[in-house]
Design a protein around this motif. Structure first.
Motif, PDB file in Angstrom:
ATOM      1  N   TRP A  62       0.825  -1.210   0.000  1.00  0.00           N
ATOM      2  CA  TRP A  62       0.000   0.000   0.000  1.00  0.00           C
ATOM      3  C   TRP A  62       0.860   1.261   0.000  1.00  0.00           C
ATOM      4  N   THR A  63       1.803   1.324   0.908  1.00  0.00           N
ATOM      5  CA  THR A  63       2.596   2.538   1.067  1.00  0.00           C
ATOM      6  C   THR A  63       3.468   2.808  -0.150  1.00  0.00           C
ATOM      7  N   GLY A  64       4.094   1.763  -0.676  1.00  0.00           N
ATOM      8  CA  GLY A  64       4.901   1.945  -1.868  1.00  0.00           C
ATOM      9  C   GLY A  64       4.084   2.448  -3.039  1.00  0.00           C
ATOM     10  N   SER A  65       2.829   2.015  -3.109  1.00  0.00           N
ATOM     11  CA  SER A  65       1.964   2.435  -4.200  1.00  0.00           C
ATOM     12  C   SER A  65       1.539   3.891  -4.082  1.00  0.00           C
ATOM     13  N   VAL A  66       1.582   4.452  -2.870  1.00  0.00           N
ATOM     14  CA  VAL A  66       1.288   5.879  -2.710  1.00  0.00           C
ATOM     15  C   VAL A  66       2.242   6.707  -3.570  1.00  0.00           C
ATOM     16  N   ALA A  67       3.528   6.383  -3.499  1.00  0.00           N
ATOM     17  CA  ALA A  67       4.521   7.120  -4.288  1.00  0.00           C
ATOM     18  C   ALA A  67       4.283   6.934  -5.784  1.00  0.00           C
ATOM     19  N   THR A  68       3.869   5.744  -6.183  1.00  0.00           N
ATOM     20  CA  THR A  68       3.589   5.486  -7.599  1.00  0.00           C
ATOM     21  C   THR A  68       2.454   6.367  -8.102  1.00  0.00           C
ATOM     22  N   PHE A  69       1.380   6.442  -7.330  1.00  0.00           N
ATOM     23  CA  PHE A  69       0.259   7.294  -7.721  1.00  0.00           C
ATOM     24  C   PHE A  69       0.638   8.775  -7.643  1.00  0.00           C
ATOM     25  N   ALA A  70       1.492   9.130  -6.683  1.00  0.00           N
ATOM     26  CA  ALA A  70       1.948  10.516  -6.589  1.00  0.00           C
ATOM     27  C   ALA A  70       2.698  10.925  -7.857  1.00  0.00           C
ATOM     28  N   LYS A  71       3.520  10.027  -8.373  1.00  0.00           N
ATOM     29  CA  LYS A  71       4.275  10.328  -9.599  1.00  0.00           C
ATOM     30  C   LYS A  71       3.347  10.641 -10.763  1.00  0.00           C
ATOM     31  N   GLU A  72       2.249   9.893 -10.855  1.00  0.00           N
ATOM     32  CA  GLU A  72       1.306  10.141 -11.947  1.00  0.00           C
ATOM     33  C   GLU A  72       0.754  11.567 -11.868  1.00  0.00           C
ATOM     34  N   LYS A  73       0.354  11.964 -10.666  1.00  0.00           N
ATOM     35  CA  LYS A  73      -0.217  13.300 -10.497  1.00  0.00           C
ATOM     36  C   LYS A  73       0.836  14.380 -10.702  1.00  0.00           C
ATOM     37  N   ILE A  74       2.049  14.138 -10.227  1.00  0.00           N
ATOM     38  CA  ILE A  74       3.144  15.098 -10.381  1.00  0.00           C
ATOM     39  C   ILE A  74       3.444  15.326 -11.857  1.00  0.00           C
ATOM     40  N   ALA A  75       3.414  14.258 -12.641  1.00  0.00           N
ATOM     41  CA  ALA A  75       3.648  14.403 -14.082  1.00  0.00           C
ATOM     42  C   ALA A  75       2.591  15.305 -14.719  1.00  0.00           C
ATOM     43  N   ASP A  76       1.356  15.163 -14.276  1.00  0.00           N
ATOM     44  CA  ASP A  76       0.287  16.015 -14.802  1.00  0.00           C
ATOM     45  C   ASP A  76       0.492  17.473 -14.414  1.00  0.00           C
ATOM     46  N   VAL A  77       0.900  17.683 -13.155  1.00  0.00           N
ATOM     47  CA  VAL A  77       1.132  19.050 -12.672  1.00  0.00           C
ATOM     48  C   VAL A  77       2.242  19.707 -13.478  1.00  0.00           C
ATOM     49  N   ASN A  78       3.340  18.991 -13.684  1.00  0.00           N
ATOM     50  CA  ASN A  78       4.464  19.551 -14.419  1.00  0.00           C
ATOM     51  C   ASN A  78       4.120  19.794 -15.889  1.00  0.00           C
ATOM     52  N   LYS A  79       3.291  18.938 -16.449  1.00  0.00           N
ATOM     53  CA  LYS A  79       2.872  19.113 -17.838  1.00  0.00           C
ATOM     54  C   LYS A  79       2.045  20.381 -17.991  1.00  0.00           C
ATOM     55  N   GLU A  80       1.207  20.649 -16.999  1.00  0.00           N
ATOM     56  CA  GLU A  80       0.376  21.859 -17.051  1.00  0.00           C
ATOM     57  C   GLU A  80       1.230  23.113 -16.955  1.00  0.00           C
ATOM     58  N   GLY A  81       2.302  23.062 -16.139  1.00  0.00           N
ATOM     59  CA  GLY A  81       3.290  24.129 -16.147  1.00  0.00           C
ATOM     60  C   GLY A  81       3.074  25.291 -15.189  1.00  0.00           C
ATOM     61  N   LYS A  82       1.952  25.305 -14.472  1.00  0.00           N
ATOM     62  CA  LYS A  82       1.711  26.424 -13.560  1.00  0.00           C
ATOM     63  C   LYS A  82       2.586  26.318 -12.320  1.00  0.00           C
ATOM     64  N   TYR A  83       2.843  25.085 -11.884  1.00  0.00           N
ATOM     65  CA  TYR A  83       3.724  24.822 -10.743  1.00  0.00           C
ATOM     66  C   TYR A  83       4.744  23.764 -11.157  1.00  0.00           C
ATOM     67  N   THR A  84       5.853  23.747 -10.435  1.00  0.00           N
ATOM     68  CA  THR A  84       6.834  22.684 -10.594  1.00  0.00           C
ATOM     69  C   THR A  84       6.691  21.740  -9.396  1.00  0.00           C
ATOM     70  N   ALA A  85       6.452  20.470  -9.653  1.00  0.00           N
ATOM     71  CA  ALA A  85       6.231  19.506  -8.573  1.00  0.00           C
ATOM     72  C   ALA A  85       7.349  18.484  -8.525  1.00  0.00           C
ATOM     73  N   GLU A  86       7.677  18.055  -7.310  1.00  0.00           N
ATOM     74  CA  GLU A  86       8.770  17.105  -7.098  1.00  0.00           C
ATOM     75  C   GLU A  86       8.395  16.123  -6.003  1.00  0.00           C
ATOM     76  N   LEU A  87       8.681  14.842  -6.226  1.00  0.00           N
ATOM     77  CA  LEU A  87       8.466  13.798  -5.228  1.00  0.00           C
ATOM     78  C   LEU A  87       9.754  13.524  -4.475  1.00  0.00           C
ATOM     79  N   GLN A  88       9.669  13.470  -3.155  1.00  0.00           N
ATOM     80  CA  GLN A  88      10.778  13.008  -2.331  1.00  0.00           C
ATOM     81  C   GLN A  88      10.258  11.882  -1.439  1.00  0.00           C
ATOM     82  N   THR A  89      10.999  10.778  -1.399  1.00  0.00           N
ATOM     83  CA  THR A  89      10.576   9.644  -0.589  1.00  0.00           C
ATOM     84  C   THR A  89      11.614   9.340   0.482  1.00  0.00           C
TER      85      THR A  89
END
Length: 372
Positions: A62-89
């Protein structure tokens, strides 16, 4: 997490459960193992201030999958370009605290906000330092009550709902007041407390599930709840649950227990593995199967969903009354990220953001997303 499993969970953990924080912080609610990992692989060259998303390591469950789903959303945020998003684990609370300290040591004027899934309650001071720096943040899954009021949003699954959902499923399948129930608990956190509470409060008529309360004829008295037994902390561990179930069934007077409420899908899998293995005598297994027992879990583990789908462990399932899970998806992290973005964009967000859970059975399992 498990997970929160409280949980919850978590819970969750679970309750998260959701999952499992090696299992769950969850949910599905525990601590994650593995090496630390700081990843900005999804950090596209985009404009705007930075959003940091802090989760446990992208490991497993479960916990490892949180980061996986976070990456998907972060990619969308960065593609939109209004904010720069970064995952740290991080693989430990101390590592996560260091990450917060390092973030705040930089130019805080360039930080839009932080989304954090705290490893445990020792993150309280680190979260307070985020507040003191004037940076908006969203807490996910494990909510630290002492600082909860400072968050833009506290996003979590419904840990009480997980207990209520399991109880509702049992009642729908014939559970009567005072029937023997065995609860496999996740850990000693609030995730587990809430998942326990949800079950008891549904059967006693104090809590509804999916808008419905237990009918008067099926309602339990407070004295009836004495028939609910609890395992103690299984640490969101499949192997611990398998061993505990085998130990429970070493006394075959327990073979007539019909209702098994596991507070995470990993724990439910532990029961199935015990029934499939050689640690319980064939004679005792015959007695267990004669009762046609029911097993519930929570979280969304694909391996357990495969059982519900009818694709695995069917030699065991054919001897059971049924198997079911309650949703507590790690994909909720995407809601947490969106809550922060909505706040930054001037939109109203709910501070106590509890995400409704649903029962997953063989009849509707194909409608729900699972995780590996």
């Amino acid at each position: 997490m498990t997970r929160n499993h409280n949980i919850s969970r978590r819970a969750f953990i679970a309750g998260t459960g959701g999952a499992v924080l090696t299992a769950f912080l969850a949910g599905c609610g525990a601590s994650n193992s593995g090496t630390s990992d700081s990843s900005d692989s999804s950090n596209a060259a985009s404009g705007g201030k930075k959003i940091y998303v802090l989760t446990p390591s992208e490991d497993h469950g479960w916990t490892g999958s949180v980061a996986t789903f976070a990456k998907e959303k972060i990619a969308d945020v960065n593609k939109e370009g209004k904010y720069t998003a970064e995952l740290q684990t991080a693989d430990s609370a101390s590592k996560q605290i260091s990450e917060v300290e390092d973030i705040l040591a930089g130019d805080t004027s360039q930080i839009a906000g932080i989304v954090i899934q705290p490893m445990d309650d020792t993150l309280q001071s680190a979260i307070q330092s985020i507040v003191d720096a004037g940076i908006p943040y969203v807490a996910f899954d494990r909510i630290i009550e002492a600082v909860a009021s400072t968050a833009v949003s506290n996003v979590k699954g419904d840990n009480e709902g997980i207990g209520a959902g399991s109880a509702s499923y049992f009642v729908d399948n014939g559970m009567k007041p005072g029937d023997k129930v065995y609860v496999y608990e996740g850990d000693t956190s609030s995730v587990t407390t809430l998942r326990d509470k949800g079950f008891t409060e549904f059967v006693t008529g104090k809590l509804d599930f999916d808008g419905k309360k237990i009918d008067d004829a099926s309602k339990w008295s407070d004295s009836d709840t004495a028939s609910i037994s609890k395992s103690g902390a299984m640490n969101w561990s499949r192997s611990d649950t398998k061993a505990a179930f085998e130990s429970l069934m070493s006394d075959d007077s327990n073979a007539d227990i019909k209702w098994f409420y596991a507070e995470d899908d990993e724990l439910a899998m532990g029961i199935l593995e015990a029934l499939n293995g050689g640690g319980i005598s064939d004679a005792t297994k015959e007695k267990i199967f004669a009762t046609k027992p029911y097993i519930t879990g929570c979280g969304g583990l694909d391996e357990y969903y495969e059982v519900i789908r009818g694709n695995s462990y069917q030699d065991i399932v054919k001897n059971l009354g049924g198997v079911m899970s309650v949703t507590y998806s790690p994909s909720m992290i995407q809601t947490a990220i969106q809550d922060l973005i909505d706040h930054l964009d001037g939109k109203q967000v709910t501070q106590d953001h509890v995400i409704k859970c649903e029962n997953v059975t063989k009849d509707n399992v194909d409608k729900f997303q699972s995780f590996k």
